[in-house]
Design a protein around this motif. Structure first.
Motif, short mmCIF file in Angstrom:
data_model
loop_
_atom_site.label_atom_id
_atom_site.label_comp_id
_atom_site.label_asym_id
_atom_site.label_seq_id
_atom_site.Cartn_x
_atom_site.Cartn_y
_atom_site.Cartn_z
N ALA A 1 0.83 -1.20 0.00
CA ALA A 1 0.00 0.00 0.00
C ALA A 1 0.87 1.25 0.00
CB ALA A 1 -0.93 0.00 1.21
N ALA A 2 2.00 1.21 0.68
CA ALA A 2 2.88 2.38 0.75
C ALA A 2 3.50 2.68 -0.61
CB ALA A 2 3.98 2.16 1.79
N ILE A 3 3.94 1.66 -1.33
CA ILE A 3 4.58 1.93 -2.62
C ILE A 3 3.57 2.29 -3.70
CG2 ILE A 3 6.52 0.43 -2.08
CD1 ILE A 3 5.29 -1.50 -4.23
N MET A 4 2.28 1.98 -3.47
CA MET A 4 1.24 2.34 -4.44
C MET A 4 0.56 3.67 -4.09
SD MET A 4 1.34 -0.03 -6.69
CE MET A 4 -0.15 0.26 -7.62
N ASN A 5 0.98 4.31 -3.02
CA ASN A 5 0.37 5.56 -2.55
C ASN A 5 0.63 6.69 -3.55
OD1 ASN A 5 -0.37 7.88 -1.14
ND2 ASN A 5 0.37 7.10 0.82
N LYS A 6 -0.43 7.34 -3.99
CA LYS A 6 -0.31 8.47 -4.93
C LYS A 6 -0.76 9.79 -4.32
CE LYS A 6 -2.81 6.29 -8.03
NZ LYS A 6 -2.86 4.97 -7.35
N SER A 7 -0.98 9.80 -3.01
CA SER A 7 -1.49 11.00 -2.37
C SER A 7 -0.50 12.16 -2.38
CB SER A 7 -1.89 10.69 -0.92
OG SER A 7 -0.74 10.32 -0.16
N TYR A 8 0.78 11.86 -2.61
CA TYR A 8 1.80 12.89 -2.55
C TYR A 8 1.95 13.69 -3.84
CZ TYR A 8 4.95 9.93 -5.28
OH TYR A 8 5.53 9.18 -6.28
N TYR A 9 1.29 13.26 -4.92
CA TYR A 9 1.40 13.99 -6.18
C TYR A 9 0.93 15.43 -6.01
CZ TYR A 9 1.90 9.58 -8.82
OH TYR A 9 2.33 8.37 -9.32
N GLN A 10 1.70 16.36 -6.50
CA GLN A 10 1.28 17.76 -6.55
C GLN A 10 1.06 18.10 -8.02
OE1 GLN A 10 4.75 19.01 -3.94
NE2 GLN A 10 3.16 20.31 -3.07
N LEU A 11 -0.20 18.10 -8.42
CA LEU A 11 -0.53 18.25 -9.83
C LEU A 11 -0.33 19.68 -10.31
CD1 LEU A 11 -3.77 16.09 -10.17
CD2 LEU A 11 -1.38 15.39 -10.22
N ALA A 12 -0.01 19.79 -11.59
CA ALA A 12 0.14 21.12 -12.19
C ALA A 12 -1.23 21.79 -12.29
CB ALA A 12 0.75 21.00 -13.58
N PRO A 13 -1.29 23.10 -12.15
CA PRO A 13 -2.56 23.80 -12.34
C PRO A 13 -3.00 23.70 -13.79
CG PRO A 13 -0.75 25.37 -12.15
CD PRO A 13 -0.18 24.02 -11.83
N VAL A 14 -4.30 23.62 -13.99
CA VAL A 14 -4.85 23.52 -15.34
C VAL A 14 -5.01 24.92 -15.92
CG1 VAL A 14 -6.81 22.73 -16.72
CG2 VAL A 14 -6.07 21.42 -14.72
N ARG A 15 -4.50 25.11 -17.11
CA ARG A 15 -4.57 26.43 -17.73
C ARG A 15 -6.01 26.84 -18.00
NH1 ARG A 15 -1.42 26.40 -22.96
NH2 ARG A 15 -1.43 24.13 -22.79
N ALA A 16 -6.46 27.92 -17.38
CA ALA A 16 -7.78 28.46 -17.66
C ALA A 16 -7.77 29.08 -19.05
CB ALA A 16 -8.15 29.52 -16.63
N GLY A 17 -8.87 28.92 -19.76
CA GLY A 17 -8.95 29.49 -21.09
C GLY A 17 -8.34 28.62 -22.16
#
Length: 367
Positions: free
Chosen positions: A155-171
């Motif tokens: 479960a620890a190696i499959m953890n994806k909670s740490y991803y910091q996603l890029a902001p989505v370009r508005a427009g």
């Protein structure tokens, strides 16, 4: 001029700024990714297909391409992994090794969670910049705490909670998702072992954008053959109109009919927001596609965010006993080409992810 409007994003501890660009009459903006709410947007005029205007658009895009700044903890890990250059996993990631000693220290101090790397858009000298965080490249490129005391589980190696996603370009003209190694939409647990990456990404970007249908179109490739009825029955009815599903293996040969990057260049434009996931469990195909991204600015300029599972020698993923996994499965059955320049080692994985990020692509290590 670069007028700006800024809001403090308490969740990410950064300032999210909207930047308007006068060059070419265009504008540029992002949604915040620190909460489910969206920041106000600045519209981006739709570009035409005329060659001269495409040149202007590409020139403007080059100026606005995000600049990458690795954090101190990422720099230290890149240096350490390059020095150790692990080619096997049991000794490299056992208790008392240099890598584990560093991991335990960084987890205890929270450095791996608190020292985010970052992207910046806009010349700081003109006083207008958009800055957002991304998780640092550390350890064996999984959840940073994996293998530390109390976290030696699958479960620890499959953890994806740490991803910091890029902001989505508005427009943006459109929001496109390319899933290379897509499986079925409803298979197993979303984003889990053998589960649906399509469903996981749709759920994640629903939360990010607040839209029930975040992607304007999904392009998916899957080499495992499925019965057509089984395949399409796995999709919710509301998603089907937005999907192009190619039930064939991705072909890494340049300009091949089913090379996903060829399709990307045919359907995407610079004013689209593009997210791509690459996980086909075939090392040569994946590295070849990544090298094409790195070697072709026309391709790299189209990709905003990339998720890639890079199987390599020297990662703890190759030793499932370290995290209570099953022997004889996954990475432990793979053989890697560890020759210099073949992309088969953990040290080279750091290098490739760093190069992707230096091109302005928010590249994450997928699971």
């Amino acid at each position: 001029s670069w007028p700006k409007l800024c809001w403090h994003n308490a969740l990410c501890a950064v300032f999210i700024c909207l930047i308007a660009v006068s060059a070419g009459g265009g504008a540029f903006a992002y949604f915040s990714h620190g909460s489910d709410s969206l920041l106000p947007s600045i519209a981006v005029p739709d570009a035409t297909a005329l060659p001269t205007e495409r040149v202007r658009a590409e020139t403007a895009s080059a100026v606005l391409r995000p600049q990458y700044q690795p954090s101190p903890v990422e720099r230290e890990w890149a240096r350490l992994v390059a020095e150790v250059d692990p080619r096997e996993c049991q000794h490299a990631w056992s208790n008392g090794s240099r890598l584990m000693a560093r991991l335990e220290r960084d987890v205890a101090s929270s450095a791996v969670f608190e020292q985010s790397s970052s992207f910046t858009v806009g010349p700081e000298s003109q006083g207008a910049a958009l800055v957002w965080p991304i998780e640092p490249l550390v350890s064996f490129l999984r959840w940073p705490a994996a293998l530390s005391p109390g976290h030696t589980t699958r479960a620890a190696i499959m953890n994806k909670s740490y991803y910091q996603l890029a902001p989505v370009r508005a427009g943006s003209r459109r929001f496109l998702f390319f899933d290379i190694g897509a499986s079925l939409y409803s298979s197993a647990r979303a984003g889990g072992d053998g589960g649906s990456s399509l469903r996981w990404f749709r759920n994640r970007y629903q939360n990010l954008t607040g839209s029930p249908q975040p992607f304007d179109h999904i392009y998916a490739w899957e080499g495992q053959e499925y019965n057509a009825t089984v395949l399409w029955d796995s999709f919710p009815a509301q998603v089907v109109p937005f999907v192009s599903y190619y039930n064939v293996r991705a072909d890494a040969r340049p300009n091949a009919k089913h090379n996903p990057l060829r399709v990307l260049t045919q359907v995407a434009r610079l004013d689209d927001h593009v997210v791509m996931k690459l996980d086909v469990d075939h090392q040569a195909t994946q590295v070849a596609l990544i090298q094409q991204v790195l070697g072709n600015r026309r391709i790299s300029a189209l990709i905003d965010e990339l998720f890639w599972e890079h199987e390599v020698a020297g990662s703890a993923m190759g030793c499932p006993r370290l995290w209570k996994g099953r022997s004889g499965h996954g990475w432990s059955t793979m053989r890697f080409d560890t020759s210099q320049g073949r992309g088969g080692t953990l040290a080279e994985s750091y290098e490739l992810f760093g190069r992707l990020r230096s091109l302005g692509i928010a590249a994450h290590s997928w699971v």
